[in-house]
Every structure is written in C-alpha cells, then in structure tokens.
Scaffold this motif. Sequence first.
Motif, PDB file in Angstrom:
ATOM      1  N   UNK A 184       6.820   2.297   4.702  1.00  0.00           N
ATOM      2  CA  UNK A 184       6.458   3.435   5.303  1.00  0.00           C
ATOM      3  C   UNK A 184       6.726   3.273   6.949  1.00  0.00           C
ATOM      4  N   UNK A 185       7.186   2.015   7.133  1.00  0.00           N
ATOM      5  CA  UNK A 185       7.484   1.602   8.717  1.00  0.00           C
ATOM      6  C   UNK A 185       6.436   1.420   9.329  1.00  0.00           C
ATOM      7  N   UNK A 186       5.178   1.062   8.917  1.00  0.00           N
ATOM      8  CA  UNK A 186       4.220   0.558   9.548  1.00  0.00           C
ATOM      9  C   UNK A 186       3.917  -0.974   9.130  1.00  0.00           C
ATOM     10  N   UNK A 187       3.394  -1.649  10.225  1.00  0.00           N
ATOM     11  CA  UNK A 187       3.038  -3.052  10.128  1.00  0.00           C
ATOM     12  C   UNK A 187       1.682  -3.210   9.976  1.00  0.00           C
ATOM     13  N   UNK A 188       0.911  -2.260  10.586  1.00  0.00           N
ATOM     14  CA  UNK A 188      -0.818  -2.646  10.774  1.00  0.00           C
ATOM     15  C   UNK A 188      -1.287  -2.103   9.481  1.00  0.00           C
ATOM     16  N   UNK A 189      -2.422  -2.647   8.879  1.00  0.00           N
ATOM     17  CA  UNK A 189      -3.182  -2.414   7.671  1.00  0.00           C
ATOM     18  C   UNK A 189      -3.867  -1.016   7.973  1.00  0.00           C
ATOM     19  N   UNK A 190      -3.807  -0.582   9.228  1.00  0.00           N
ATOM     20  CA  UNK A 190      -4.682   0.709   9.635  1.00  0.00           C
ATOM     21  C   UNK A 190      -3.573   1.868   9.520  1.00  0.00           C
ATOM     22  N   UNK A 191      -2.259   1.784   9.194  1.00  0.00           N
ATOM     23  CA  UNK A 191      -1.422   2.480   8.941  1.00  0.00           C
ATOM     24  C   UNK A 191      -0.363   2.703  10.087  1.00  0.00           C
TER      25      UNK A 191
END
Length: 158
Positions: free
Chosen positions: A108-115
């Motif tokens: 999804x192009x996100x690194x953080x676990x928060x999205x």
Amino acid sequence: MTEAGRFPKVDDKTVLEEGDVFAPAFDAHGLLPVIVTAAGTGEVLMFAHMNEEALALSIETGEVHFWSRSRKALWRKGETSGNTLRIVEIRIDCDQDVLWVTAELTGAGACCHTGRISCFYRGVPFGSKAGEPLFEVHAERHFDPAAVYGDLSPKRKR
C-alpha cells in the motif's frame, strides 16, 4: 566470520573508520540502530533495531528484517501487512554503530503500522510551551490498520 558472530569485530579505530571491513558494532544487547528512508523522496520512514541475524537476512534477501525488542523476535517488515521494504542501499556510519537503509515501499506504500507512509507523521512546534499539541505531516492513511492487524496492541503491530 565465526559461528559465534556473523560479522567480524574490529577494535582498531583506524580500520573501523577508514577501512573497507564491514564490522557493525552491535550494542551490549546485540542490537544496531537502523534508520530507514524512502528511496524516491529521502523521507525518514522508520527507526528500528537489527541484531546479527536480522542484518544478515536483510543483506541476503534484499528485504528489511528487524529485531523486535518488545516481542523479542525476528521479523521481516511487511510480513503481516504486505508493506515490505525492498533495500536499495545500506550505509553504515563512521564508527559502524548505526545503519542507514534506503528502501522502496511495496504494498500500500505505507511503512508505519498506523497505515501512514512514515512513522514520523507528527511534528513538534518550535517556540511552543510544553504541552502544545503536535501537528500532522503526511498523516493520510494508506491502509486501515484494524483491517490488517485486528488487535493493535504493541505486540501485534508489525
């Protein structure tokens, strides 16, 4: 490299700082701090730790692996979410005790676990008094954490 350690230990400061031997200086807990930035933008994505096994796997596979201090377990970034980090480059600092990994985001192009793209999505206002609210920076969510992780307790967030 011996069975006891995958990477050589170098005590000579000149060799460590000026030589071509990759000899990461793990701390007393066997960990090395790692800063991860996005290959396309240079934005800081996250900070975590690697132990020898995580570093060796990262180098061997080209995907970032870490050591979770809270879970006391090895983990491949994105193993749950699908948002992996493909390594573009690894650099080590002058005294070989901090890594800088440049990576491409997948999924999804996100690194953080928060999205979010980066774990560093909040800013601290300058010239403010203690207790002033943080402000958001690139805070758009790229995925729903509850749908991906279910329980968002710290032990399940990767």
